[in-house]
Write a protein that holds these residues in place. Structure first.
Motif, PDB file in Angstrom:
ATOM      1  N   LEU A  12       0.824  -1.212   0.000  1.00 61.27           N
ATOM      2  CA  LEU A  12       0.000   0.000   0.000  1.00 61.27           C
ATOM      3  C   LEU A  12       0.860   1.264   0.000  1.00 61.27           C
ATOM      4  N   GLY A  13       1.991   1.226   0.684  1.00 62.90           N
ATOM      5  CA  GLY A  13       2.913   2.363   0.666  1.00 62.90           C
ATOM      6  C   GLY A  13       3.490   2.585  -0.723  1.00 62.90           C
ATOM      7  N   ALA A  14       3.826   1.494  -1.419  1.00 67.18           N
ATOM      8  CA  ALA A  14       4.339   1.613  -2.789  1.00 67.18           C
ATOM      9  C   ALA A  14       3.273   2.176  -3.719  1.00 67.18           C
ATOM     10  N   VAL A  15       2.041   1.740  -3.562  1.00 66.90           N
ATOM     11  CA  VAL A  15       0.941   2.276  -4.373  1.00 66.90           C
ATOM     12  C   VAL A  15       0.760   3.762  -4.077  1.00 66.90           C
ATOM     13  N   LEU A  16       0.852   4.143  -2.824  1.00 60.34           N
ATOM     14  CA  LEU A  16       0.720   5.547  -2.441  1.00 60.34           C
ATOM     15  C   LEU A  16       1.804   6.402  -3.093  1.00 60.34           C
ATOM     16  N   ILE A  17       3.041   5.937  -3.081  1.00 58.35           N
ATOM     17  CA  ILE A  17       4.144   6.683  -3.689  1.00 58.35           C
ATOM     18  C   ILE A  17       3.944   6.805  -5.197  1.00 58.35           C
ATOM     19  N   GLN A  18       3.490   5.743  -5.834  1.00 55.57           N
ATOM     20  CA  GLN A  18       3.253   5.811  -7.273  1.00 55.57           C
ATOM     21  C   GLN A  18       2.131   6.792  -7.608  1.00 55.57           C
ATOM     22  N   LEU A  19       1.107   6.854  -6.766  1.00 55.49           N
ATOM     23  CA  LEU A  19       0.036   7.831  -6.972  1.00 55.49           C
ATOM     24  C   LEU A  19       0.545   9.259  -6.806  1.00 55.49           C
ATOM     25  N   VAL A  20       1.421   9.477  -5.846  1.00 52.08           N
ATOM     26  CA  VAL A  20       2.010  10.805  -5.653  1.00 52.08           C
ATOM     27  C   VAL A  20       2.860  11.171  -6.863  1.00 52.08           C
ATOM     28  N   ARG A  21       3.681  10.231  -7.351  1.00 50.65           N
ATOM     29  CA  ARG A  21       4.501  10.499  -8.539  1.00 50.65           C
ATOM     30  C   ARG A  21       3.630  10.803  -9.749  1.00 50.65           C
ATOM     31  N   LEU A  22       2.569  10.051  -9.932  1.00 49.61           N
ATOM     32  CA  LEU A  22       1.662  10.272 -11.055  1.00 49.61           C
ATOM     33  C   LEU A  22       1.011  11.649 -10.964  1.00 49.61           C
ATOM     34  N   THR A  23       0.602  12.032  -9.773  1.00 41.63           N
ATOM     35  CA  THR A  23      -0.020  13.340  -9.571  1.00 41.63           C
ATOM     36  C   THR A  23       0.966  14.467  -9.849  1.00 41.63           C
ATOM     37  N   ILE A  24       2.188  14.325  -9.383  1.00 43.63           N
ATOM     38  CA  ILE A  24       3.202  15.346  -9.628  1.00 43.63           C
ATOM     39  C   ILE A  24       3.487  15.468 -11.113  1.00 43.63           C
ATOM     40  N   ASN A  25       3.648  14.332 -11.792  1.00 39.66           N
ATOM     41  CA  ASN A  25       3.917  14.369 -13.229  1.00 39.66           C
ATOM     42  C   ASN A  25       2.723  14.902 -14.012  1.00 39.66           C
ATOM     43  N   LEU A  26       1.528  14.666 -13.540  1.00 45.66           N
ATOM     44  CA  LEU A  26       0.336  15.159 -14.209  1.00 45.66           C
ATOM     45  C   LEU A  26       0.268  16.688 -14.151  1.00 45.66           C
ATOM     46  N   PHE A  27       0.575  17.245 -12.990  1.00 43.91           N
ATOM     47  CA  PHE A  27       0.521  18.699 -12.847  1.00 43.91           C
ATOM     48  C   PHE A  27       1.762  19.393 -13.389  1.00 43.91           C
ATOM     49  N   LYS A  28       2.862  18.661 -13.515  1.00 47.38           N
ATOM     50  CA  LYS A  28       4.102  19.248 -14.042  1.00 47.38           C
ATOM     51  C   LYS A  28       4.009  19.449 -15.546  1.00 47.38           C
ATOM     52  N   ALA A  29       3.272  18.584 -16.229  1.00 47.78           N
ATOM     53  CA  ALA A  29       3.211  18.650 -17.695  1.00 47.78           C
ATOM     54  C   ALA A  29       2.419  19.815 -18.213  1.00 47.78           C
TER      55      ALA A  29
END
Length: 95
Positions: free
Chosen positions: A78-95
Motif C-alpha cells: 500500500l505504501g508503494a501504491v501511495l508513492i506511485q500515486l504521488v509520482r503520477l499526480t506530480i507528473n500530471l501537474f508538471k506537464a
C-alpha cells in the motif's frame, strides 16, 4: 520534492510506516469488527498486552509472527501504491 524521490528506499519505507500507522488507528477504532487482519491486536500481542479482543483470523491461521509479516507486506504494498500515486499526480501537474 525531487530530492525525496532520489532516495526511493527511504520514501517507500516512510510510506509503508505511514500506511501501517493508519491501519493500526483504523483497527483501534473498529475494535472487534476488524476480524481478518486486525493490526491493533497484532501489535498488542507482540508487546504482550491482552486487550480483551479475540484473535483475528490472520493470527488464528498464521500465528502471531505470520500475521505480523502479512501486515508488513500489505502495508509495504500500500505504501508503494501511495508513492506511485504521488509520482503520477506530480507528473500530471508538471506537464
Amino acid at each position: 520534492m525531487k530530492t525525496l524521490f532520489n532516495h526511493p528506499l527511504a520514501i517507500y519505507l516512510v510510506a509503508g510506516i505511514a500506511c501501517m500507522a493508519i491501519m493500526i488507528i483504523v483497527d483501534y477504532i473498529l475494535g472487534a469488527e476488524a476480524e481478518h487482519l486486525n493490526a491493533w491486536v497484532i501489535v498488542n500481542r507482540l508487546f504482550g498486552n491482552d486487550i480483551g479482543i479475540a484473535d483475528s483470523l490472520a493470527i488464528r491461521k498464521l500465528g502471531l509472527l505470520g500475521a505480523f509479516f502479512v501486515m508488513v507486506l500489505v502495508n509495504t504494498f500500500l505504501g508503494a501504491v501511495l508513492i506511485q500515486l504521488v509520482r503520477l499526480t506530480i507528473n500530471l501537474f508538471k506537464a
